[in-house]
Design a protein around this motif. Structure first.
Motif, PDB file in Angstrom:
ATOM      1  N   SER A  29      42.337  29.040  54.985  1.00  0.00           N
ATOM      2  CA  SER A  29      43.632  29.528  54.529  1.00  0.00           C
ATOM      3  C   SER A  29      43.890  30.944  55.034  1.00  0.00           C
ATOM      4  CB  SER A  29      43.693  29.518  52.998  1.00  0.00           C
ATOM      5  OG  SER A  29      42.808  30.489  52.465  1.00  0.00           O
ATOM      6  N   ARG A  30      45.162  31.325  55.031  1.00  0.00           N
ATOM      7  CA  ARG A  30      45.553  32.677  55.438  1.00  0.00           C
ATOM      8  C   ARG A  30      44.884  33.722  54.561  1.00  0.00           C
ATOM      9  NH1 ARG A  30      50.604  35.754  53.990  1.00  0.00           N
ATOM     10  NH2 ARG A  30      50.992  34.029  52.564  1.00  0.00           N
ATOM     11  N   GLU A  31      44.782  33.416  53.264  1.00  0.00           N
ATOM     12  CA  GLU A  31      44.172  34.356  52.323  1.00  0.00           C
ATOM     13  C   GLU A  31      42.679  34.517  52.590  1.00  0.00           C
ATOM     14  OE1 GLU A  31      47.893  32.744  51.063  1.00  0.00           O
ATOM     15  OE2 GLU A  31      46.009  31.667  51.420  1.00  0.00           O
ATOM     16  N   GLN A  32      42.012  33.409  52.824  1.00  0.00           N
ATOM     17  CA  GLN A  32      40.575  33.453  53.102  1.00  0.00           C
ATOM     18  C   GLN A  32      40.297  34.211  54.397  1.00  0.00           C
ATOM     19  OE1 GLN A  32      38.763  29.589  53.335  1.00  0.00           O
ATOM     20  NE2 GLN A  32      36.674  30.382  53.365  1.00  0.00           N
ATOM     21  N   LEU A  33      41.131  33.997  55.402  1.00  0.00           N
ATOM     22  CA  LEU A  33      40.962  34.689  56.677  1.00  0.00           C
ATOM     23  C   LEU A  33      41.146  36.190  56.518  1.00  0.00           C
ATOM     24  CD1 LEU A  33      40.527  34.471  59.732  1.00  0.00           C
ATOM     25  CD2 LEU A  33      42.996  34.166  59.986  1.00  0.00           C
ATOM     26  N   GLN A  79      46.506  32.840  43.587  1.00  0.00           N
ATOM     27  CA  GLN A  79      45.407  31.987  43.130  1.00  0.00           C
ATOM     28  C   GLN A  79      44.375  31.776  44.233  1.00  0.00           C
ATOM     29  OE1 GLN A  79      47.692  28.575  41.797  1.00  0.00           O
ATOM     30  NE2 GLN A  79      47.655  29.257  39.666  1.00  0.00           N
ATOM     31  N   GLU A  80      44.852  31.600  45.457  1.00  0.00           N
ATOM     32  CA  GLU A  80      43.927  31.420  46.580  1.00  0.00           C
ATOM     33  C   GLU A  80      43.113  32.686  46.828  1.00  0.00           C
ATOM     34  OE1 GLU A  80      41.825  29.479  49.463  1.00  0.00           O
ATOM     35  OE2 GLU A  80      43.283  28.601  48.058  1.00  0.00           O
ATOM     36  N   LEU A  81      43.755  33.839  46.705  1.00  0.00           N
ATOM     37  CA  LEU A  81      43.028  35.107  46.865  1.00  0.00           C
ATOM     38  C   LEU A  81      41.952  35.251  45.804  1.00  0.00           C
ATOM     39  CD1 LEU A  81      45.872  37.654  47.748  1.00  0.00           C
ATOM     40  CD2 LEU A  81      43.923  37.044  49.184  1.00  0.00           C
ATOM     41  N   LEU A  82      42.279  34.859  44.576  1.00  0.00           N
ATOM     42  CA  LEU A  82      41.324  35.013  43.473  1.00  0.00           C
ATOM     43  C   LEU A  82      40.123  34.091  43.604  1.00  0.00           C
ATOM     44  CD1 LEU A  82      43.791  35.488  40.475  1.00  0.00           C
ATOM     45  CD2 LEU A  82      42.249  37.202  41.437  1.00  0.00           C
ATOM     46  N   LYS A  83      40.201  33.100  44.467  1.00  0.00           N
ATOM     47  CA  LYS A  83      39.045  32.239  44.725  1.00  0.00           C
ATOM     48  C   LYS A  83      38.012  32.935  45.612  1.00  0.00           C
ATOM     49  CE  LYS A  83      41.659  27.887  44.469  1.00  0.00           C
ATOM     50  NZ  LYS A  83      42.128  26.709  45.257  1.00  0.00           N
ATOM     51  N   GLN A  84      38.464  33.971  46.327  1.00  0.00           N
ATOM     52  CA  GLN A  84      37.589  34.671  47.251  1.00  0.00           C
ATOM     53  C   GLN A  84      36.744  35.710  46.495  1.00  0.00           C
ATOM     54  OE1 GLN A  84      37.940  33.083  50.121  1.00  0.00           O
ATOM     55  NE2 GLN A  84      39.723  32.104  49.195  1.00  0.00           N
ATOM     56  N   ARG A  85      35.668  36.120  47.127  1.00  0.00           N
ATOM     57  CA  ARG A  85      34.804  37.132  46.506  1.00  0.00           C
ATOM     58  C   ARG A  85      35.252  38.529  46.931  1.00  0.00           C
ATOM     59  NH1 ARG A  85      30.514  40.376  47.406  1.00  0.00           N
ATOM     60  NH2 ARG A  85      30.222  39.714  49.573  1.00  0.00           N
ATOM     61  N   PHE A  86      35.500  39.354  45.944  1.00  0.00           N
ATOM     62  CA  PHE A  86      35.821  40.759  46.171  1.00  0.00           C
ATOM     63  C   PHE A  86      34.783  41.630  45.484  1.00  0.00           C
ATOM     64  CE2 PHE A  86      39.896  38.661  46.802  1.00  0.00           C
ATOM     65  CZ  PHE A  86      40.395  39.312  47.914  1.00  0.00           C
ATOM     66  N   ASP A  87      34.795  42.911  45.812  1.00  0.00           N
ATOM     67  CA  ASP A  87      33.874  43.858  45.183  1.00  0.00           C
ATOM     68  C   ASP A  87      34.536  44.627  44.042  1.00  0.00           C
ATOM     69  OD1 ASP A  87      31.463  43.568  47.020  1.00  0.00           O
ATOM     70  OD2 ASP A  87      33.059  43.989  48.452  1.00  0.00           O
ATOM     71  N   HIS A  88      35.865  44.568  43.984  1.00  0.00           N
ATOM     72  CA  HIS A  88      36.615  45.118  42.854  1.00  0.00           C
ATOM     73  C   HIS A  88      38.018  44.549  42.924  1.00  0.00           C
ATOM     74  CE1 HIS A  88      36.577  48.222  39.610  1.00  0.00           C
ATOM     75  NE2 HIS A  88      37.886  48.039  39.703  1.00  0.00           N
ATOM     76  N   ILE A  89      38.636  44.367  41.756  1.00  0.00           N
ATOM     77  CA  ILE A  89      40.003  43.863  41.695  1.00  0.00           C
ATOM     78  C   ILE A  89      40.841  44.774  40.803  1.00  0.00           C
ATOM     79  CG2 ILE A  89      41.505  41.968  40.965  1.00  0.00           C
ATOM     80  CD1 ILE A  89      39.243  40.025  41.559  1.00  0.00           C
ATOM     81  N   MET A 108      40.651  38.092  35.305  1.00  0.00           N
ATOM     82  CA  MET A 108      39.299  38.425  34.852  1.00  0.00           C
ATOM     83  C   MET A 108      38.386  37.204  34.897  1.00  0.00           C
ATOM     84  SD  MET A 108      38.372  40.745  31.555  1.00  0.00           S
ATOM     85  CE  MET A 108      36.865  41.707  31.562  1.00  0.00           C
ATOM     86  N   GLU A 109      38.928  36.039  34.572  1.00  0.00           N
ATOM     87  CA  GLU A 109      38.142  34.812  34.635  1.00  0.00           C
ATOM     88  C   GLU A 109      37.706  34.513  36.067  1.00  0.00           C
ATOM     89  OE1 GLU A 109      38.525  30.021  33.577  1.00  0.00           O
ATOM     90  OE2 GLU A 109      40.175  31.396  33.139  1.00  0.00           O
ATOM     91  N   ALA A 110      38.644  34.669  37.007  1.00  0.00           N
ATOM     92  CA  ALA A 110      38.308  34.439  38.414  1.00  0.00           C
ATOM     93  C   ALA A 110      37.293  35.458  38.911  1.00  0.00           C
ATOM     94  CB  ALA A 110      39.581  34.513  39.260  1.00  0.00           C
ATOM     95  N   ALA A 111      37.440  36.715  38.492  1.00  0.00           N
ATOM     96  CA  ALA A 111      36.505  37.759  38.907  1.00  0.00           C
ATOM     97  C   ALA A 111      35.113  37.519  38.347  1.00  0.00           C
ATOM     98  CB  ALA A 111      37.032  39.122  38.456  1.00  0.00           C
ATOM     99  N   ALA A 112      35.056  36.981  37.134  1.00  0.00           N
ATOM    100  CA  ALA A 112      33.758  36.766  36.478  1.00  0.00           C
ATOM    101  C   ALA A 112      32.886  35.780  37.249  1.00  0.00           C
ATOM    102  CB  ALA A 112      33.975  36.262  35.054  1.00  0.00           C
ATOM    103  N   ARG A 113      33.514  34.854  37.976  1.00  0.00           N
ATOM    104  CA  ARG A 113      32.737  33.860  38.739  1.00  0.00           C
ATOM    105  C   ARG A 113      31.882  34.530  39.811  1.00  0.00           C
ATOM    106  NH1 ARG A 113      37.920  31.022  38.699  1.00  0.00           N
ATOM    107  NH2 ARG A 113      37.870  29.451  37.047  1.00  0.00           N
TER     108      ARG A 113
END
Length: 229
Positions: free
Chosen positions: A2-6, A173-183, A196-201
């Motif tokens: 996806s564009r977001e994942q890229l 929603q697609e962005l929140l599936k990706q791993r970030f170091d801070h949101i 917060m739920e998506a970040a907790a994963r």
């Protein structure tokens, strides 16, 4: 892919390269962000007029001036903020040089708000750039004209380190599936819980600015059905 994942993958690759560690790079990016505000002032004014009926004076006062102050502060204080800080020694470290050395965190996600779409979106970006992080910026789709102006950031900032992803709920929603170091997220508590739920994963720390009251005045010229909705 996806564009977001890229976008996230490209930002992380750029961060891992270490290009944002030198303070000179960060200062240049901060100054370019300030240049964006100056050179695109007319575009910003028109966009906020279309999105929120804000006057040019209101836009400058509530959206731009404070942001410019944040940028100037970061540029003037960056060397001090990034410098190693000595700490007290104890019996285990008595013979060592002991200090705290600030390091960039990684790739951060910034989800902006519709009501102050410039300052609320770009203020966290100032901190992210100053700290040497890469960033993915998601402007609010509600202020769609301002979001289009945000896309022009790629002409000013390093296009690999700082990505702007526009769109609506599916893109967020697609962005929140990706791993970030801070949101960073500003908005309602309902969406904040989802963030917060998506970040907790991924055990990702978050900065949430939630709730708040925004009183409005409804006069005889307003569409009461729209206002109530």
């Amino acid at each position: 892919m996806s564009r977001e994942q890229l976008a996230v993958q490209q930002a992380r690759k750029a961060f891992i390269s270490g290009k944002s560690k030198p303070l000179d790079f960060r200062v240049k990016q901060l100054k370019n962000l300030h240049r964006f505000l100056k050179e695109r002032e007319a575009d910003i004014n028109v966009a906020l007029r279309k999105d929120l009926y804000k006057t040019e004076k209101a836009t400058q006062l509530f959206e731009v001036m404070g942001l410019e102050g944040e940028i100037n502060l970061a540029v003037s204080k960056l060397a001090e903020w990034a410098a190693p800080r000595p700490v007290a020694k104890n019996l285990l470290t008595i013979s060592d040089d002991v200090f705290i050395h600030p390091e960039p965190l990684g790739v951060v996600l910034i989800i902006g708000a519709w009501n102050y779409p410039i300052t609320v979106t770009l203020q966290p970006l100032v901190g992210a750039i100053a700290a040497g992080n890469a960033a993915v910026v998601k402007p609010s789709e509600v202020s769609s004209n301002t979001a289009k102006v945000m896309e022009l950031l790629s002409l000013y900032l390093d296009p690999e380190m700082y990505k702007v992803v526009t769109g609506g709920v599916p893109e967020t929603q697609e962005l929140l599936k990706q791993r970030f170091d801070h949101i960073f997220y500003t908005g309602s508590s309902t969406v904040g819980k989802a963030v917060m739920e998506a970040a907790a994963r991924h055990l990702t720390p978050v900065t949430l600015e939630l709730g708040g009251k925004s009183p409005c005045f409804i006069d005889k010229n307003c569409d009461i059905a729209v206002a109530c909705r």
